[in-house]
Design an enzyme around this catalytic site. Structure first.
Site, mmCIF file in Angstrom:
data_model
loop_
_atom_site.group_PDB
_atom_site.id
_atom_site.type_symbol
_atom_site.label_atom_id
_atom_site.label_comp_id
_atom_site.label_asym_id
_atom_site.label_seq_id
_atom_site.Cartn_x
_atom_site.Cartn_y
_atom_site.Cartn_z
ATOM 1 N N ASP A 1 0.857 -1.182 0.000
ATOM 2 C CA ASP A 1 0.000 0.000 0.000
ATOM 3 C C ASP A 1 0.901 1.243 0.000
ATOM 4 O OD1 ASP A 1 -2.137 1.729 0.011
ATOM 5 O OD2 ASP A 1 -3.243 0.686 1.578
HETATM 6 C C1 BGC Z 1 -5.134 3.175 0.208
HETATM 7 C C2 BGC Z 1 -5.329 2.136 -0.866
HETATM 8 C C3 BGC Z 1 -5.262 2.761 -2.226
HETATM 9 C C4 BGC Z 1 -3.944 3.503 -2.358
HETATM 10 C C5 BGC Z 1 -3.736 4.138 -3.719
HETATM 11 C C6 BGC Z 1 -3.931 4.052 -0.051
HETATM 12 O O1 BGC Z 1 -3.916 5.135 0.806
HETATM 13 O O2 BGC Z 1 -5.023 2.541 1.462
HETATM 14 O O3 BGC Z 1 -6.539 1.477 -0.697
HETATM 15 O O4 BGC Z 1 -5.384 1.797 -3.217
HETATM 16 O O5 BGC Z 1 -3.894 4.512 -1.366
HETATM 17 O O6 BGC Z 1 -4.594 5.184 -3.956
#
Ligand code: BGC
Length: 762
Positions: free
Chosen positions: A281
């Site tokens: 993530d």
């Molecule tokens: C979130 C994810 C997301 C990623 C990209 C993160 O802050 O936890 O779910 O896919 O950002 O946008």
């Protein structure tokens, strides 16, 4: 093999004339990738492991330079072909001409926004879910996107968690079915087709169980509970073919998921046999320092790569630290190669080696206007949205409304375009969203009058408004009406007094149910509660239309409103879809995918809890049972609950036999009858309880369901097949077993009000 590779290279150079060069056999894939890895420098390999955020990580000229140098494997956050093309041009001009891929959070729609994920699950309608997923993929692929960071299948028992809105609820079976359906819909015929995007199921694992519902918090959980309740949806998404897995930000039993060798090597790769790519993530590798398992950047990068993070999202550490780690021998080239193989494999599966411009297409074919109306799928969005709404109360048949007289629409969410879309609304354009005000007027035409008053701000709490506006770069997310609250209410009451019925659109602004938006209260904010009380005092029929991304505390509404419709955040066509339901042009059929507690103090209120020694028995209060003594126990609205404008009855259950043999099957059937005067749909739900086992088993577990449409007065026999598999659970040794003994089979139209019948497994 070399020939194929050369053809691939040529395809990159002379695109897209070589789109037909598609090495398909698994062996070819392996050899192709091995050959490519054999030609890569260490720097190029590390480059493949970097996923860069466009607009956030570095200026555009530097991104182009780094891509051209082969130092970036993929990017995310661009949403047009014109934006992606120069990036891909840079990639195919690199030494080895390895294409990059483009990812984005396409969660519940891309240009057309469908209802939020929690709402999709409320439909209990896998065709509707598939329509949302497929349409999203078609739209995203048409914008040059290759991968979506979805579906999110994190089970949660804690509605304080803001990301409850992004998931499919509390139940392993329903979440698994919905998640698997989304994966198949995103990936279509195969991830390498031009109108498909690769899914990457998230957040692996257990993210929805963060302690206290506070985002990013720790998770501590017994292995049995993980296997039994929280892990099945990820597994179901992988079985459905998800090409990617996004690894969660939380820790699990003391080890961050991003550094968790057990999670990624033992469980994901070895036990489950996952062959795709893992993605960290956002910034999660660096966060290993904050977690306190890495002392510095070098250690963080080392832990992540060794634990099995192939792609580092929003990366700087893989770039900065992996070369030194390999040089010193702390990370082996083999370990780097393993990760590179998965990244290249994903690109191969997305069809990008055969044609790097598969989804970007030719510039001459680019849409003139990316936001053109003609690119939207409004009919599909409206269809899915109305199927996702849940009728919570309907006293004295207040609903459906008649298209006559004067209707007062009151509330801060009655004409709020941004909020209709819900969080993670991808490339959705608020101006294209239909608010409830518009939807009601579209529906009544000149047959009735719709008058609108805002009545309140979503909240008067300046601190909350600041919080909600914190991250929005283009425009404030929440715009306050500067009039004093009393004036807003007085104005609304005046409008309401002159109407035949009040429709109050209240709930949360979309940012309140989002990443990092954890709440300590589940109440409708105070400003709107005051408004509702004033509206109630007018004595006019009060219909509450809820917009929110999590279960709310609705005791007052349940006691005082004449009708309550849960619409979640219903998307681009939300206003029209809600109007369809309010006027009865569509008979509501949604059921709750998550329990609604009576108060925050009752959390968690999930229906499938384990049995205990001193259970509380409703109607028989007393000391020394498991209860809260100040208020009624149990959910206000249970899992699986939802009304219709018609009524349904269920007969007693009939079983084909009182005994199930291990290699046999049992048929349970009930007769469902539409006893009302309107055609309608409902969901017949099958639950099973294991009466005594070697481990404590839940009071009941959803095992199957059918959504059935019946004409007024019509009846139908609904049959369920049960075999040994439905009775299996993870025992103390984590073996998946069905133990002989008695079971209680339950069928109902919600999880609480059920018919029961016993049988025995021999
Ligand atoms: C979130 C994810 C997301 C990623 C990209 C993160 O802050 O936890 O779910 O896919 O950002 O946008």
């Amino acid at each position: 093999m070399k020939r194929l590779y050369l053809l691939g290279l040529l395809a990159c150079l002379v695109q897209p004339a070589f789109a037909d060069v598609k090495p398909t056999a698994a062996q070819d894939r392996q050899a192709f990738i091995a050959d490519l890895i054999g030609r890569m420098t260490l720097e190029e390999k590390i480059g493949q492991l970097r996923l860069i955020s466009i607009g956030a990580d570095m200026p555009q000229p530097q991104i182009l330079k780094e891509i051209a140098a082969g130092h970036i494997g993929g990017t995310f956050n661009t949403v047009t072909r014109a934006d992606n093309r120069p990036l891909q041009d840079a990639a195919v001009s690199s030494r080895l001409k390895i294409p990059i891929f483009f990812a984005y959070d396409v969660v519940h729609g891309h240009r057309t926004i469908f209802p939020i994920s929690l709402a999709l699950a409320s439909s209990w309608d896998m065709q509707a879910v598939a329509l949302a997923g497929r349409t999203s993929a078609i739209e995203a692929a048409a914008d040059g996107i290759d991968m979506t960071f979805a579906p999110m299948v994190d089970i949660t028992h804690d509605p304080r968690w803001g990301r409850t809105s992004e998931g499919f609820g509390e139940d392993p079976h329903l979440v698994s079915m919905t998640g698997a359906t989304m994966v198949k819909a995103f990936q279509g015929a195969a991830p390498n087709t031009a109108d498909s995007v690769m899914a990457s199921v998230k957040h692996f694992a257990l993210y929805g169980a963060v302690e206290g519902g506070r985002d990013y918090n720790t998770v501590d959980m017994s292995p049995v509970r993980m296997y039994q309740e929280y892990l099945p949806p990820y597994k179901a998404a992988l079985d459905a073919g998800s090409g990617g897995v996004m690894v969660a930000l939380n820790s699990i039993n003391g080890v961050p998921a991003t550094a968790n060798t057990w999670l990624m090597h033992d469980l994901l790769r070895k036990e489950w046999g996952f062959k795709g790519v893992t993605v960290s993530d956002h910034g999660a590798v660096t966060e290993l320092i904050n977690h306190g398992v890495a002392d510095n950047e070098r250690e963080a990068a080392k832990l992540a790569i060794k634990a099995g993070i192939d792609l580092s999202m929003h990366d700087s550490l893989y770039r900065d630290e992996l070369p030194g780690l390999v040089k010193s021998g702390e990370v082996s080239v083999q370990e780097i190669d393993n990760a590179v193989r998965e990244v290249l494999g994903a690109k191969y599966d997305m069809g990008l080696f055969a044609d790097p411009y598969l989804r970007i297409g030719k510039a001459t074919d680019d849409p003139q206007d990316n936001n053109a109306e003609s690119r939207l799928h409004r009919e599909a969005a409206r269809d899915v949205a109305r199927k996702s709404m849940v009728l919570l109360k309907n006293e004295a048949r207040t609903l459906p409304l008649k298209k006559q007289g004067r209707i007062a629409l009151i509330g801060p969410l009655g004409d709020a375009k941004v909020d209709m879309l819900g969080s993670w609304s991808a490339a959705g354009v608020p101006m294209q969203a239909v608010t409830l005000y518009q939807g009601l007027r579209n529906a009544v035409g000149d047959k009735a009058q719709v008058v609108y008053a805002r009545g309140a701000n979503v909240t008067d709490d300046a601190h909350v408004v600041d919080y909600l506006n914190f991250l929005n770069w283009d425009a404030p997310e929440v715009v306050q009406d500067p009039r004093p609250p009393k004036e807003l209410i007085a104005n609304a009451v005046e409008v309401a007094r002159q109407a035949d019925v009040i429709v109050a659109a209240v709930g949360e602004s979309r940012g309140m149910s989002h990443e990092s938006s954890s709440r300590t209260s589940l109440s409708i904010p105070a400003s709107q509660r005051a408004l509702l009380k004033a509206l109630k005092a007018t004595g006019k029929p009060l219909v509450i239309v809820l917009m929110n991304g999590r279960p709310l505390q609705l005791n007052w509404a349940q006691a005082n409103a004449d009708a309550i419709l849960e619409t979640w955040f219903s998307g681009t066509e939300g206003g029209n879809a809600i109007a369809d339901v309010l006027f009865g042009d569509y008979n509501p059929s949604g059921k709750l995918p998550i329990s609604f507690p009576r108060s925050v103090g009752q959390i968690p209120t999930y229906y499938n809890h384990l049995r205990i020694g001193r259970p509380f028995i409703e109607g028989k209060p007393g000391n020394y049972t498991s209860q809260y003594f100040e208020e009624p126990n149990g959910a206000l609205y249970p899992f699986g609950y939802g009304l219709s404008y018609t009524q349904f009855s269920l007969s007693d259950i009939s079983l084909s036999s009182a005994t199930l043999r291990r290699d046999g099957r049992l048929e349970a059937s009930v007769t469902l009858k539409n006893t009302g005067t309107r055609d309608g749909e409902t969901v017949v739900q099958l639950y099973i309880q294991d009466i005594a086992a070697s481990m404590i088993r839940p009071v009941k577990e959803l095992k199957d369901f059918r959504k059935v449409m019946l004409k007024a007065g019509e009846e139908q026999v609904v049959r369920f097949d049960i075999d040994e598999d439905e009775l299996k659970f993870y025992n103390a040794q984590l073996q998946h077993v069905a133990e002989a003994g008695r079971f209680n089979l339950q069928i109902g139209l919600d999880s609480k009000d059920v018919k029961q019948q016993g049988f025995e497994l021999r």
